[in-house]
Design a protein around this motif. Structure first.
Motif, PDB file in Angstrom:
ATOM      1  N   GLN A   1      58.120  43.558  37.709  1.00  0.00           N
ATOM      2  CA  GLN A   1      58.103  43.506  39.175  1.00  0.00           C
ATOM      3  C   GLN A   1      59.258  42.659  39.712  1.00  0.00           C
ATOM      4  O   GLN A   1      59.862  42.983  40.739  1.00  0.00           O
ATOM      5  CB  GLN A   1      56.767  42.930  39.675  1.00  0.00           C
ATOM      6  N   GLU A   2      59.573  41.579  39.011  1.00  0.00           N
ATOM      7  CA  GLU A   2      60.654  40.703  39.453  1.00  0.00           C
ATOM      8  C   GLU A   2      62.015  41.361  39.230  1.00  0.00           C
ATOM      9  O   GLU A   2      62.932  41.198  40.049  1.00  0.00           O
ATOM     10  CB  GLU A   2      60.574  39.374  38.700  1.00  0.00           C
TER      11      GLU A   2
ATOM     12  N   ASP B   1      53.241  49.140  32.979  1.00  0.00           N
ATOM     13  CA  ASP B   1      53.702  47.962  33.723  1.00  0.00           C
ATOM     14  C   ASP B   1      54.973  48.282  34.521  1.00  0.00           C
ATOM     15  O   ASP B   1      55.087  47.912  35.693  1.00  0.00           O
ATOM     16  CB  ASP B   1      53.973  46.806  32.756  1.00  0.00           C
ATOM     17  N   TRP B   2      55.911  48.952  33.880  1.00  0.00           N
ATOM     18  CA  TRP B   2      57.124  49.331  34.599  1.00  0.00           C
ATOM     19  C   TRP B   2      56.837  50.385  35.658  1.00  0.00           C
ATOM     20  O   TRP B   2      57.454  50.380  36.727  1.00  0.00           O
ATOM     21  CB  TRP B   2      58.177  49.825  33.614  1.00  0.00           C
TER      22      TRP B   2
ATOM     23  N   GLY C   1      55.679  50.186  43.265  1.00  0.00           N
ATOM     24  CA  GLY C   1      55.490  49.235  44.344  1.00  0.00           C
ATOM     25  C   GLY C   1      54.144  49.436  45.031  1.00  0.00           C
ATOM     26  O   GLY C   1      53.301  50.222  44.593  1.00  0.00           O
TER      27      GLY C   1
ATOM     28  N   ALA D   1      62.692  43.975  41.865  1.00  0.00           N
ATOM     29  CA  ALA D   1      62.931  43.381  43.189  1.00  0.00           C
ATOM     30  C   ALA D   1      64.336  42.803  43.324  1.00  0.00           C
ATOM     31  O   ALA D   1      64.771  42.496  44.445  1.00  0.00           O
ATOM     32  CB  ALA D   1      61.903  42.289  43.453  1.00  0.00           C
TER      33      ALA D   1
ATOM     34  N   ARG E   1      54.133  50.625  37.462  1.00  0.00           N
ATOM     35  CA  ARG E   1      53.578  49.919  38.624  1.00  0.00           C
ATOM     36  C   ARG E   1      54.677  49.207  39.401  1.00  0.00           C
ATOM     37  O   ARG E   1      54.684  49.203  40.641  1.00  0.00           O
ATOM     38  CB  ARG E   1      52.530  48.908  38.153  1.00  0.00           C
ATOM     39  N   ALA E   2      55.594  48.587  38.667  1.00  0.00           N
ATOM     40  CA  ALA E   2      56.673  47.859  39.342  1.00  0.00           C
ATOM     41  C   ALA E   2      57.553  48.801  40.149  1.00  0.00           C
ATOM     42  O   ALA E   2      57.941  48.493  41.290  1.00  0.00           O
ATOM     43  CB  ALA E   2      57.504  47.111  38.307  1.00  0.00           C
TER      44      ALA E   2
END
Length: 548
Positions: free
Chosen positions: A366-367, A396-397, A403, A370, A399-400
């Motif tokens: 997520q970071e 996980d990726w 968003g 962003a 979801r990131a």
């Protein structure tokens, strides 16, 4: 003028065929430009006008052609149809199947659909339910079932599963149904027991291509190592197009043990085989190819700490060398695409996603997503990360990159397109997928949701179903064109949980139309909701009839 049935024309002589062709030519040109041949005109009464003479001659020729078959030796009777050991359909379900098969596309004449359900669109769900209960098809429905599957390729897998062995027996007798032999791996040939090494080897060496594909797929699902060894035993002698199809079977139960074989395939003569081998290896984050791609992609991406905010910088490759091509990078860019961005996207797509956490300061996905990206490289970088997340099934990726569904950029073009979001959603669990799409619809409406709804599990979860119905109701109250939402309404008919039908009763009345509404839109909306409710109740009845 309708010609005689095809089944009675095969044995006619040349003279009969020539006479019929003369009649057809006369009919096409018109009797004012061409009169019937004299030999045929004589068959009609004297003084008859040319059109009547043509019709009389055609009638006489049709009878002659149908009656003019030569006696032939009796053919042996076909073997009896095989037995179907599955339990028979309940009587109510059998009647329902007959009704679904009797419906034909276009029977309403097109235009306004009205409030009647589309029965042909319910047939796929009915077949799925029947197959889940392992019912046998009633023999009398097989011709209509095969006709329906012939016209709709999407029906074929479920229809042929339900039809069972008797469908293949029929397909060998009627050329119109030969698709069933092609659509069924091995054309209905029973595969040997997978532990029967001798017969497995014999079928692999001597079988038809479809039989070999079916054997390899079945073996791969049960014993991945044995299937790969079987493929390796004949790999060098297989045709390129066959190697590609066989290699695709390794997607099932793909593990690190497949890496040596796939590494060898990177040197294959066929570019498509090399590309598929590279794709499979990149789906193994621990493979040597994935490590090579990680080094190449990592060299293109850095984190610039000299700016006010840490920023990702990109230096795309300046050439595509032979080693990159061997690892599956396609050198020639599509029309309108820059070469460097094309090569860069392929490197990032094939690199393990763990590369970026190590490369970019240990940040979480997520970071990383962003972080700003310099020089307009964000779209290329994020699109490649999307493809990597889908290929590596990394939730996980996904979801990131997805968003929050309520974020403003989720409803617009953004760095990740709706098509890419749909693929990312497919890597998530069914409940999480439905919740994300429900949140998207609640924030952004239905205008961009069609692709996203297509990846949600059926029947839709209660929150997703409510979000769709609420959005349709809002569009109706706003006086929107109802046909603009016909695609979503069609999905709702097939995917909404039937238990929602009672909650929709309040939407059946014709609403008062706002001043800026489309003329007659209220009536269309009422019909659409009536059709939705009727379809949901029909689906509930179908499920009840199939419940043993």
């Amino acid at each position: 003028m309708e010609p005689p049935a095809p089944g009675v024309l095969a044995d006619h002589g040349h003279a009969g065929a020539t006479a019929w062709e003369g009649l057809v030519t006369t009919a096409l040109l018109g009797t004012d430009r061409r009169t019937p041949p004299p030999s045929l005109s004589a068959l009609s009464a004297p003084g008859r006008e040319a059109p009547m003479a043509l019709l009389d001659a055609a009638a006489a020729e049709t009878v002659r052609r149908r009656a003019g078959l030569r006696p032939a030796r009796p053919a042996p009777r076909p073997d009896p149809a095989p037995e179907d050991p599955r339990p028979p359909l309940p009587a109510a379900a059998a009647r329902r199947l007959a009704l679904l098969l009797a419906d034909r596309p276009g029977a309403s004449g097109g235009g306004r659909r009205g409030a009647a359900p589309d029965l042909m669109e319910l047939l796929p769900q009915w077949l799925a339910l029947a197959n889940a209960h392992h019912y046998a098809a009633p023999p009398e429905t097989l011709p209509a079932l095969l006709d329906a599957a012939r016209g709709r390729t999407d029906l074929r897998p479920a229809a042929l599963t339900f039809a069972g062995p008797r469908a293949l027996w029929l397909a060998r007798l009627n050329p119109d149904w030969r698709f069933a032999l092609r659509a069924t791996p091995g054309g209905g040939t029973t595969l040997p027991h997978l532990q029967d090494t001798e017969n497995v080897q014999q079928l692999w060496q001597e079988g038809l291509f479809a039989e070999r594909v079916s054997l390899l797929a079945a073996l791969r699902a049960q014993d991945a190592t044995t299937a790969r060894d079987l493929l390796a035993s004949t790999w060098a002698t297989e045709r390129a197009e066959d190697r590609l199809m066989f290699l695709d079977s390794l997607r099932t139960n793909l593990t690190a043990e497949d890496e040596p074989f796939l590494e060898q395939a990177l040197a294959d003569r066929s570019r498509n085989v090399r590309a598929t081998a590279a794709e499979l290896l990149s789906a193994l984050p621990g493979s040597a190819l994935a490590a090579r791609m990680a080094v190449r992609a990592g060299a293109c991406v850095a984190l610039d700490h000299t700016r006010d905010t840490p920023t990702i910088t990109v230096e795309a490759p300046h050439e595509c060398d032979a080693s990159m091509e061997r690892d599956g990078v396609v050198a020639k860019a599509p029309a309108g695409r820059g070469e460097r961005s094309w090569w860069f996207g392929q490197l990032v797509e094939a690199a393990p996603l763990a590369t970026w956490q190590a490369r970019l300061g240990g940040r979480r996905p997520q970071e990383i997503v962003a972080l700003p990206v310099a020089d307009d490289w964000q779209a290329d970088l994020h699109a490649a990360w999307c493809r990597a997340a889908v290929r590596q099934r990394n939730a996980d990726w996904s979801r990131a990159l997805l968003g929050a569904p309520s974020a403003p950029e989720a409803g617009g073009p953004g760095a990740v397109s709706l098509a890419e979001r749909a693929k990312l959603l497919d890597t998530l669990g069914a409940d999480e997928r439905a919740d994300w799409v429900a949140g998207f619809i609640a924030t952004h409406g239905l205008s961009e949701a069609f692709q996203l709804l297509g990846v949600c599990a059926v029947p839709w979860s209660a929150p997703l179903g409510r979000a769709v119905v609420d959005a349709l109701n809002i569009a109706r109250d706003a006086g929107s064109y109802p046909w603009s939402f016909s695609g979503v309404m069609g999905l709702a008919e097939r995917c909404l949980d039937p238990s929602e039908a009672n909650r929709l009763d309040g939407l059946l009345a014709i609403p008062e139309e706002p001043e800026n509404a489309s003329p007659g839109a209220g009536g269309y909306w009422a019909e659409a909701f009536q059709r939705l409710v009727t379809t949901l109740r029909l689906r509930a009845a179908m499920a009840e009839e199939l419940n043993p």
